[in-house]
Scaffold this motif. Structure first.
Motif, mmCIF file in Angstrom:
data_model
loop_
_atom_site.group_PDB
_atom_site.id
_atom_site.type_symbol
_atom_site.label_atom_id
_atom_site.label_comp_id
_atom_site.label_asym_id
_atom_site.label_seq_id
_atom_site.Cartn_x
_atom_site.Cartn_y
_atom_site.Cartn_z
ATOM 1 N N UNK A 184 29.541 143.173 43.171
ATOM 2 C CA UNK A 184 29.836 144.467 42.551
ATOM 3 C C UNK A 184 28.713 145.004 41.674
ATOM 4 N N UNK A 185 27.796 144.127 41.285
ATOM 5 C CA UNK A 185 26.723 144.552 40.392
ATOM 6 C C UNK A 185 25.360 144.252 40.998
ATOM 7 N N UNK A 186 24.333 145.036 40.616
ATOM 8 C CA UNK A 186 22.990 144.756 41.122
ATOM 9 C C UNK A 186 22.494 143.402 40.603
ATOM 10 N N UNK A 187 21.504 142.807 41.281
ATOM 11 C CA UNK A 187 20.689 143.415 42.336
ATOM 12 C C UNK A 187 21.332 143.355 43.714
ATOM 13 N N UNK A 215 16.685 153.187 40.650
ATOM 14 C CA UNK A 215 15.952 152.542 39.548
ATOM 15 C C UNK A 215 15.022 151.454 40.082
ATOM 16 N N UNK A 216 15.510 150.645 41.021
ATOM 17 C CA UNK A 216 14.686 149.581 41.584
ATOM 18 C C UNK A 216 13.534 150.144 42.395
ATOM 19 N N UNK A 217 13.791 151.147 43.210
ATOM 20 C CA UNK A 217 12.722 151.761 44.005
ATOM 21 C C UNK A 217 11.665 152.392 43.101
ATOM 22 N N UNK A 221 7.927 150.945 43.413
ATOM 23 C CA UNK A 221 6.920 151.880 43.920
ATOM 24 C C UNK A 221 6.437 151.478 45.318
ATOM 25 N N UNK A 222 7.305 151.486 46.327
ATOM 26 C CA UNK A 222 6.905 151.093 47.672
ATOM 27 C C UNK A 222 5.897 152.057 48.271
ATOM 28 N N UNK A 246 10.783 163.219 44.504
ATOM 29 C CA UNK A 246 9.419 162.822 44.192
ATOM 30 C C UNK A 246 9.322 161.708 43.188
ATOM 31 N N UNK A 247 10.460 161.296 42.642
ATOM 32 C CA UNK A 247 10.451 160.191 41.677
ATOM 33 C C UNK A 247 10.019 158.904 42.365
ATOM 34 N N UNK A 248 10.496 158.718 43.588
ATOM 35 C CA UNK A 248 10.027 157.638 44.461
ATOM 36 C C UNK A 248 9.210 158.307 45.553
ATOM 37 N N UNK A 249 7.900 158.040 45.586
ATOM 38 C CA UNK A 249 7.028 158.772 46.505
ATOM 39 C C UNK A 249 6.125 157.805 47.267
#
Length: 466
Positions: A184-187, A215-217, A221-222, A246-249
């Motif tokens: 139920x919870x990350x990760x 948040x993880x992505x 920063x893949x 654009x937050x994850x780019x």
């Protein structure tokens, strides 16, 4: 069964230990995919990507003649075929002689996979792969590290067009079970150090969990995002709805295994502010296709010779839709000459400006599996991999009823038993949860749709999901 026991044991381990095991498996895959011959293959592909049409045709012809001679000498199916037809290697001297060979249907491989394996590899340790059964029926395929290395050289070239290195930092959204279904919870992800790959669970993409994925992505920063478009689209929608475009780019998003729909492409491009590239292939490694830098969808001709045929297996003209028949040029373990893939498409009459020797795919009717929805609203795509060859099923179909309950029809083979039935149920529960009723029925046959097509997954569930 052993694989299921290992998965069950893995899911009980602490996340840190799971990361270690995932990384060890990643190192194994990296060795298989980027082993001996990698540099030579990558150099060849770098040079040939600018070949003219005639130069590429000569490359294909040399590769085909060599492969055909080899198959007639070493592969039981082709040895018997050549003997019955009175054909010898001297009859195969150009690419035009491809028409002498029969079209290979999936059933022929399913009924006798060993007859397509070269005698030279009979006593060698081979890699066994199972197709996902996207047409309802899985196949068992054999390969080796060298063939896998050749195949993944095409992925290396594709990624290089967008400035992505082999270990450039990838986030993957595929159908792998990397965390327990009930978590139920990350990760909701595990990290593969061997390939610098963040494996993100596609079975936990509910509205409550999506913020943790973003948040993880953002932290990771893949350079590349790779996976099923249905899953990446869900993440993209969340980004758009929360004004985080654009937050994850990454440099590129590469979609695979499902048909990339136009509305999905639009949302993914907006959310990640980067090119979206569709990749098309199959477990059999019979061909490789992808978009390039200019957006054109190409077959990569060094990988396979492509034919488009009608219902009588006669070649159709460019621009006319037909069935894809592929002759893989990279495998001598299990050569597939004129293999009917089962997809409908057409190639363009036009020559490519960016890659002159690459055929342009004009139309592609992909494998559009319906989505199945969990009770929490999360969608699950690509359930067909559940029916890989270890389940002893020759045909399968999943239907989600209007109530949300799931009905599974399977056509068993002679080895099917109660353990296989339980494996299917368990793997479904691992993906969709245990709050849906699952009914499994063994049947003699499963009908096609009125249009003659077979749908491996059908959903009539009416729940509205945000």
């Amino acid at each position: 069964m052993m694989k299921q026991q290992l998965v069950k044991a893995y899911l009980k381990l602490p996340p840190l230990v799971q990361n270690v095991l995932v990384s060890l498996y990643g190192i194994k895959l990296y060795v298989e995919r980027y082993g001996v011959g990698r540099r030579a293959a990558e150099k060849m592909l770098k040079n040939s990507e600018s070949y003219s049409f005639s130069e590429m045709e000569r490359l294909q012809e040399d590769a085909f003649v060599d492969l055909a001679h080899y198959a007639i000498d070493n592969v039981p199916f082709y040895i018997e075929w050549a003997k019955n037809k009175g054909i010898s290697k001297s009859n195969i001297s150009s690419i035009d002689d491809l028409s002498l060979f029969p079209v290979i249907e999936k059933e022929m491989i399913r009924d006798s996979p060993s007859s397509f394996v070269s005698k030279k590899y009979r006593n060698k340790k081979l890699i066994s792969l199972s197709t996902s059964g996207s047409t309802g029926s899985p196949l068992e395929i054999y390969t080796d590290n060298h063939t896998r290395t050749l195949h993944y050289a095409f992925f290396t070239r594709l990624r290089s067009w967008f400035g992505v290195e082999k270990r450039g930092g990838r986030a993957t959204f595929l159908g792998r079970i990397v965390v327990p279904q009930g978590q139920k919870r990350p990760p909701f992800w595990r990290y593969d150090f061997g390939q610098n790959n963040l494996l993100m669970s596609t079975y936990h993409l509910s509205e409550d969990n999506l913020s943790s994925y973003i948040e993880k992505l953002t932290a990771y920063r893949p350079v590349e995002i790779f996976g099923h478009p249905s899953s990446i689209y869900r993440v993209a929608n969340y980004i758009i709805d929360n004004d985080s475009c654009g937050k994850v780019k990454p440099n590129v998003v590469i979609t695979t295994a499902e048909t990339l729909m136009p509305y999905q492409r639009t949302a993914i491009e907006k959310a990640f502010d980067c090119p979206v590239v569709d990749q098309y292939g199959c477990t059999e490694m019979a061909f490789f296709a992808s978009q390039c830098e200019s957006g054109e969808m190409h077959f990569h001709p060094e990988h396979a010779i492509i034919e488009i045929v009608d219902s009588k297996n006669c070649i159709v003209k460019p621009g006319v839709r037909g069935q894809l028949v592929a002759t893989s040029l990279i495998s001598k373990v299990m050569p597939l000459i004129r293999y009917k893939v089962g997809d409908t498409l057409s190639v363009s009459e036009e020559k490519s400006k960016c890659h002159p020797g690459f055929p342009i795919i004009k139309f592609l009717e992909g494998r559009t599996d319906d989505l199945v929805y969990k009770k929490d609203g999360g969608s699950v795509g690509r359930l067909s991999p559940i029916f890989r060859s270890d389940k002893n099923v020759t045909l399968s179909q999943i239907t989600q009823e209007e109530s949300g309950d799931i009905t599974v029809l399977v056509v068993p083979n002679e080895k099917y038993n109660d353990k296989n039935r339980e494996m299917i149920r368990r793997e479904l529960v691992e993906r969709v949860g245990d709050d849906l009723n699952i009914s499994i029925f063994e049947v003699e046959s499963i009908p096609k749709e009125k249009n003659g097509k077979f749908r491996p997954v059908k959903s009539y569930y009416k729940r509205i999901v945000d």
